[in-house]
Structures are given as structure tokens and as C-alpha cells.
Design a protein around this motif. Structure first.
Motif, PDB file in Angstrom:
ATOM      1  N   LEU A 141     -19.411 -45.743  42.292  1.00  0.00           N
ATOM      2  CA  LEU A 141     -20.772 -45.264  42.074  1.00  0.00           C
ATOM      3  C   LEU A 141     -20.803 -43.792  42.451  1.00  0.00           C
ATOM      4  CD1 LEU A 141     -23.529 -46.441  41.164  1.00  0.00           C
ATOM      5  CD2 LEU A 141     -24.136 -46.545  43.562  1.00  0.00           C
ATOM      6  N   PRO A 142     -21.360 -42.956  41.639  1.00  0.00           N
ATOM      7  CA  PRO A 142     -21.797 -43.223  40.277  1.00  0.00           C
ATOM      8  C   PRO A 142     -20.606 -43.481  39.353  1.00  0.00           C
ATOM      9  CG  PRO A 142     -21.936 -40.867  40.757  1.00  0.00           C
ATOM     10  CD  PRO A 142     -21.543 -41.557  42.034  1.00  0.00           C
ATOM     11  N   VAL A 143     -20.912 -44.031  38.199  1.00  0.00           N
ATOM     12  CA  VAL A 143     -19.909 -44.275  37.168  1.00  0.00           C
ATOM     13  C   VAL A 143     -20.442 -43.683  35.869  1.00  0.00           C
ATOM     14  CG1 VAL A 143     -18.672 -45.999  35.811  1.00  0.00           C
ATOM     15  CG2 VAL A 143     -19.073 -46.396  38.243  1.00  0.00           C
ATOM     16  N   THR A 144     -19.582 -42.968  35.158  1.00  0.00           N
ATOM     17  CA  THR A 144     -19.954 -42.355  33.886  1.00  0.00           C
ATOM     18  C   THR A 144     -18.935 -42.776  32.830  1.00  0.00           C
ATOM     19  OG1 THR A 144     -20.812 -40.448  35.115  1.00  0.00           O
ATOM     20  CG2 THR A 144     -20.498 -40.173  32.735  1.00  0.00           C
ATOM     21  N   VAL A 145     -19.434 -43.346  31.745  1.00  0.00           N
ATOM     22  CA  VAL A 145     -18.587 -43.740  30.620  1.00  0.00           C
ATOM     23  C   VAL A 145     -19.157 -43.070  29.378  1.00  0.00           C
ATOM     24  CG1 VAL A 145     -17.803 -45.667  29.172  1.00  0.00           C
ATOM     25  CG2 VAL A 145     -17.941 -45.945  31.668  1.00  0.00           C
ATOM     26  N   VAL A 146     -18.283 -42.429  28.625  1.00  0.00           N
ATOM     27  CA  VAL A 146     -18.710 -41.780  27.385  1.00  0.00           C
ATOM     28  C   VAL A 146     -18.142 -42.582  26.219  1.00  0.00           C
ATOM     29  CG1 VAL A 146     -18.742 -39.650  26.029  1.00  0.00           C
ATOM     30  CG2 VAL A 146     -18.717 -39.533  28.543  1.00  0.00           C
ATOM     31  N   ARG A 147     -19.043 -43.055  25.386  1.00  0.00           N
ATOM     32  CA  ARG A 147     -18.682 -43.804  24.172  1.00  0.00           C
ATOM     33  C   ARG A 147     -18.783 -42.832  23.008  1.00  0.00           C
ATOM     34  NH1 ARG A 147     -21.658 -46.795  20.195  1.00  0.00           N
ATOM     35  NH2 ARG A 147     -20.662 -48.732  19.614  1.00  0.00           N
ATOM     36  N   GLY A 148     -17.687 -42.657  22.299  1.00  0.00           N
ATOM     37  CA  GLY A 148     -17.633 -41.707  21.192  1.00  0.00           C
ATOM     38  C   GLY A 148     -18.393 -42.178  19.969  1.00  0.00           C
ATOM     39  N   LYS A 149     -18.455 -41.307  18.982  1.00  0.00           N
ATOM     40  CA  LYS A 149     -19.174 -41.591  17.734  1.00  0.00           C
ATOM     41  C   LYS A 149     -18.617 -42.811  17.004  1.00  0.00           C
ATOM     42  CE  LYS A 149     -20.439 -36.774  17.163  1.00  0.00           C
ATOM     43  NZ  LYS A 149     -20.322 -35.562  16.363  1.00  0.00           N
ATOM     44  N   ASP A 150     -17.347 -43.126  17.260  1.00  0.00           N
ATOM     45  CA  ASP A 150     -16.711 -44.268  16.603  1.00  0.00           C
ATOM     46  C   ASP A 150     -16.865 -45.573  17.391  1.00  0.00           C
ATOM     47  OD1 ASP A 150     -15.022 -43.796  18.751  1.00  0.00           O
ATOM     48  OD2 ASP A 150     -13.196 -43.644  17.540  1.00  0.00           O
ATOM     49  N   GLY A 151     -17.616 -45.542  18.507  1.00  0.00           N
ATOM     50  CA  GLY A 151     -17.839 -46.746  19.296  1.00  0.00           C
ATOM     51  C   GLY A 151     -16.763 -47.036  20.316  1.00  0.00           C
ATOM     52  N   ARG A 152     -15.831 -46.106  20.482  1.00  0.00           N
ATOM     53  CA  ARG A 152     -14.743 -46.297  21.444  1.00  0.00           C
ATOM     54  C   ARG A 152     -14.916 -45.363  22.636  1.00  0.00           C
ATOM     55  NH1 ARG A 152     -10.664 -49.339  19.540  1.00  0.00           N
ATOM     56  NH2 ARG A 152     -10.734 -49.865  17.331  1.00  0.00           N
ATOM     57  N   VAL A 153     -14.420 -45.798  23.772  1.00  0.00           N
ATOM     58  CA  VAL A 153     -14.500 -45.002  24.996  1.00  0.00           C
ATOM     59  C   VAL A 153     -13.647 -43.746  24.840  1.00  0.00           C
ATOM     60  CG1 VAL A 153     -13.986 -44.964  27.478  1.00  0.00           C
ATOM     61  CG2 VAL A 153     -14.922 -47.039  26.420  1.00  0.00           C
ATOM     62  N   VAL A 154     -14.261 -42.587  25.098  1.00  0.00           N
ATOM     63  CA  VAL A 154     -13.512 -41.326  25.058  1.00  0.00           C
ATOM     64  C   VAL A 154     -13.305 -40.761  26.464  1.00  0.00           C
ATOM     65  CG1 VAL A 154     -14.164 -40.702  22.699  1.00  0.00           C
ATOM     66  CG2 VAL A 154     -15.594 -39.933  24.608  1.00  0.00           C
TER      67      VAL A 154
END
Length: 173
Positions: free
Chosen positions: A141-154
Motif C-alpha cells: 500500500l499504496p499499489v498502482t497498476v497501469v492497464r494499457g490501451k490493449d487491456g494488458r498490464v504495462v
């Protein structure tokens, strides 16, 4: 004035001692912990109710970058990162960035009051048991996840992101 000065060695020794004392607790916590999603892995989305009304629906993030941000009003590291997340949201939402902040506060009122006090406007969902099943919180915590335009984790990060780290998330937009 006399200052207390600790050497790097003393700090490392103190950290090692603390880790020995907390190791059993940490191991118990990790046993059921959700790992960070792997870069390149698909990240499925679910519809969830937003604090203050409305819903986040997966179609809102289709073909767009989505930043998922787990935080809590009582977390000192989140208190440092959240203003930067607000700046990112304010500057990038018109460019297509989507954000879903997931509060892990015990009560939704705690999260709502905190957001109101701070003036944060990024979309927030309170992590009820139903939301937690749809969006299991990775360890940390905190946790940051970025999901790309293609729906996959970047990108997936646990722990505080500093101002320059949050600003760098714009590279995915």
C-alpha cells in the motif's frame, strides 16, 4: 545544538532487527497475499459502484489507459502520493486517461470524508467484499497498476510513487 546522527550501518542493523521481529507476521500476511499482476498479463475489469454515485463500467476504459490505485485515508504514503494522482487525473483525463482509485478504508464514509477534505476528484470506489473479489488488492500500500490501451498490464508498482514517478505515467497515455 546536538543532533542524533545514525550511521548507515546503524540504520541497516536496526532494519535487520526489525525484520527479524516482524518476520512471522509478514510471512502470515504474505501467505494469502495477492501478487502484483505481471506486466503483459491481461487485466479484466468489472463494473463497480463509485463513491458519491455513478458506476465505473469496463467500457469506459476500452481502448484507453486505466490507472488503478489502491489507497487508504490512514496511509501516510498514500497521503503523499494522492495529491500527485489528483494532478495526473486533472491533467490527463481530457487526453483519455482513466483512473479507478480503490479505497481500502474500513468504512466508505471515511474515504468519502477524506476525499471531500482534500478536494480529490478522481473516480473512487470503496473496496467492499464484492469489489475486492472483482479487484483483489495486490500486496502493499499504496499499489498502482497501469492497464494499457490493449487491456494488458504495462506497469505495476507497490509502495509509494514519488511525484516524478506519477508524472512519468503519462508515457502510457
Amino acid at each position: 545544538m546536538h543532533r542524533l546522527a545514525l550511521s548507515r550501518r546503524q540504520l541497516l542493523q536496526a532494519g535487520a532487527a526489525a525484520s527479524v521481529l516482524t518476520a512471522p507476521w509478514a510471512a502470515a500476511q504474505k501467505a494469502g497475499a495477492t501478487p502484483l499482476p505481471a506486466v503483459g498479463a491481461p487485466y479484466p475489469l468489472a463494473a463497480v459502484p463509485l463513491l458519491g454515485g455513478g458506476r465505473f463500467v469496463p467500457a469506459q476504459a476500452e481502448g484507453r489507459v486505466l490507472v488503478l490505485y489502491w489507497w487508504a485515508s490512514w496511509c501516510p504514503f498514500c497521503a503523499q502520493q494522492s495529491p500527485e494522482m489528483q494532478k495526473l487525473w486533472a491533467a490527463q483525463q481530457d487526453r483519455g486517461l482513466r483512473m479507478l482509485a480503490l479505497s481500502i478504508d474500513k468504512k466508505p464514509e471515511d474515504a468519502a470524508n477524506y476525499l471531500r477534505q482534500k478536494g480529490y476528484t478522481f473516480p473512487v470506489v470503496w473496496t467492499s467484499p464484492e469489489v475486492a473479489r472483482a479487484y483483489p488488492k495486490p500486496e502493499g500500500l499504496p499499489v498502482t497498476v497501469v492497464r494499457g490501451k490493449d487491456g494488458r498490464v504495462v506497469q505495476a508498482e507497490k509502495g509509494q510513487l514519488f511525484a516524478e514517478d506519477v508524472a512519468e505515467l503519462t508515457r502510457w497515455v
